[in-house]
Design a protein around this motif. Structure first.
Motif, PDB file in Angstrom:
ATOM      1  N   LEU A  45       0.843  -1.210   0.000  1.00 27.80           N
ATOM      2  CA  LEU A  45       0.000   0.000   0.000  1.00 27.80           C
ATOM      3  C   LEU A  45       0.875   1.256   0.000  1.00 27.80           C
ATOM      4  CD1 LEU A  45      -2.764  -1.096   2.526  1.00 27.80           C
ATOM      5  CD2 LEU A  45      -3.089  -0.627   0.107  1.00 27.80           C
ATOM      6  N   TRP A  49       1.012   4.191  -2.722  1.00 27.05           N
ATOM      7  CA  TRP A  49       0.725   5.548  -2.250  1.00 27.05           C
ATOM      8  C   TRP A  49       1.838   6.497  -2.727  1.00 27.05           C
ATOM      9  CZ3 TRP A  49      -2.581   8.944  -1.137  1.00 27.05           C
ATOM     10  CH2 TRP A  49      -2.280  10.069  -0.384  1.00 27.05           C
TER      11      TRP A  49
ATOM     12  N   GLU B  32      -8.458  -0.848   0.488  1.00 27.29           N
ATOM     13  CA  GLU B  32      -7.646  -0.112   1.480  1.00 27.29           C
ATOM     14  C   GLU B  32      -6.908   1.067   0.838  1.00 27.29           C
ATOM     15  OE1 GLU B  32      -5.296  -2.796   4.141  1.00 27.29           O
ATOM     16  OE2 GLU B  32      -6.738  -4.245   3.360  1.00 27.29           O
ATOM     17  N   MET B  33      -6.489   0.849  -0.398  1.00 22.46           N
ATOM     18  CA  MET B  33      -5.805   1.939  -1.118  1.00 22.46           C
ATOM     19  C   MET B  33      -6.779   3.093  -1.347  1.00 22.46           C
ATOM     20  SD  MET B  33      -2.760   2.397  -2.543  1.00 22.46           S
ATOM     21  CE  MET B  33      -2.662   4.085  -2.072  1.00 22.46           C
ATOM     22  N   ARG B  36      -7.314   5.044   1.745  1.00 21.75           N
ATOM     23  CA  ARG B  36      -6.184   5.937   2.017  1.00 21.75           C
ATOM     24  C   ARG B  36      -6.236   7.172   1.111  1.00 21.75           C
ATOM     25  NH1 ARG B  36       0.314   4.775   2.422  1.00 21.75           N
ATOM     26  NH2 ARG B  36      -0.135   3.319   4.050  1.00 21.75           N
ATOM     27  N   LEU B  37      -6.613   6.943  -0.151  1.00 18.54           N
ATOM     28  CA  LEU B  37      -6.713   8.066  -1.097  1.00 18.54           C
ATOM     29  C   LEU B  37      -7.799   9.039  -0.634  1.00 18.54           C
ATOM     30  CD1 LEU B  37      -6.547   6.277  -4.576  1.00 18.54           C
ATOM     31  CD2 LEU B  37      -4.822   7.753  -3.608  1.00 18.54           C
ATOM     32  N   HIS B  40      -6.813  11.141   2.444  1.00 18.97           N
ATOM     33  CA  HIS B  40      -5.880  12.226   2.156  1.00 18.97           C
ATOM     34  C   HIS B  40      -6.504  13.308   1.289  1.00 18.97           C
ATOM     35  CE1 HIS B  40      -2.134  10.890   4.018  1.00 18.97           C
ATOM     36  NE2 HIS B  40      -2.739   9.712   3.982  1.00 18.97           N
TER      37      HIS B  40
END
Lengths: 173, 73
Positions: A45, A49, B32-33, B36-37, B40
């Motif tokens: 991840l 990111w 999950e990615m 997170r995106l 943010h």
């Protein structure tokens, strides 16, 4: 527009396509370095990111997204090893070897892990990839952004430190 | 250092640490990615909140600056 060009332009759908295409490959690469499923998933991840944040710097004409991801993943793994400061976990979640090691072998394994832990993260990564995983030097060099001769040098230095640490512990390879 | 010495250490390492070739990702990490995106994207930096609070406080304590502010906007 090509997938990589769309990604470089900040298209989230293109990023998702690249993520799905490469997540398994990045995870497998990270497993070779950190040897722990949960940590490898977290670092996968983190790798994507970092990739997403750097999309504007990606040059689609290079075409090799996999190599770029391996470089990011390796740096993320080195950062993790540098900050974690803990022993390489015993590879419980890796497929068992043909024969289960008896007590003496377990003690030997502990000594080897202790010796590996004495290596700096940059040396440890090279030793694991070159000697345990038998990755070609060229691929390791590409992932670390160094020359093949620098990889060979790190293998020599790593082996020298390992031999010294193991000898001090009474293990003579 | 000679090649056989490297081979000895290599054998020792390989006997103790099985290669991770067979390790496979057991699940899709995209949800999950995405999370997170989203986190943010929605996150507002603390200094933006501080600026907003300063402006709000200034407007409360010195209402006379409102016409000046509107003029400059």
């Amino acid at each position: 527009m090509e997938l990589l060009e769309r990604f470089a332009a900040g298209d989230v759908d293109a990023f998702e396509a690249l993520f799905r295409q490469h997540q398994g490959e990045v995870f497998r690469w990270l497993m070779r370095i950190v040897r722990n499923t949960a940590v490898a998933e977290d670092l996968t991840l983190e790798t994507f990111w970092r990739m997403h944040r750097a999309h504007a710097r990606f040059d689609p004409s290079m075409g090799n997204c996999g190599a770029w991801l391996r470089r990011i993943a390796t740096n993320a793994a080195i950062d993790h090893l540098r900050h974690a400061h803990r022993e390489v976990p015993l590879p419980d979640d890796l497929p068992a070897t043909a024969q289960q090691p008896p007590g003496e072998q377990l003690e030997l394994r502990r000594e080897i892990l202790r010796a590996m832990n004495k290596l700096s993260p940059r040396l440890r990564v090279v030793v694991l990839l070159a000697l345990v995983e038998e990755e070609p030097y060229e691929r390791i060099a590409e992932a670390l952004g160094i020359s093949e001769s620098a990889v060979k040098l790190r293998v020599f230095r790593g082996v020298r430190i390992l031999r010294k640490t193991l000898s001090e512990a009474g293990v003579h390879p | 250092m000679k090649e056989p010495q490297i081979d000895d250490v290599k054998k020792l390492l390989k006997d103790s640490l099985p290669p991770a070739h067979g390790a496979e990702l057991g699940r899709d990490l995209w949800p999950e990615m995405l999370q997170r995106l989203d986190q943010h994207t929605l996150r507002v930096p603390w200094w933006d909140w501080a600026l907003l609070a300063t402006v709000a406080a200034a407007l409360c304590f010195f209402p006379g600056i409102i016409p000046a502010l509107l003029y400059h906007l």
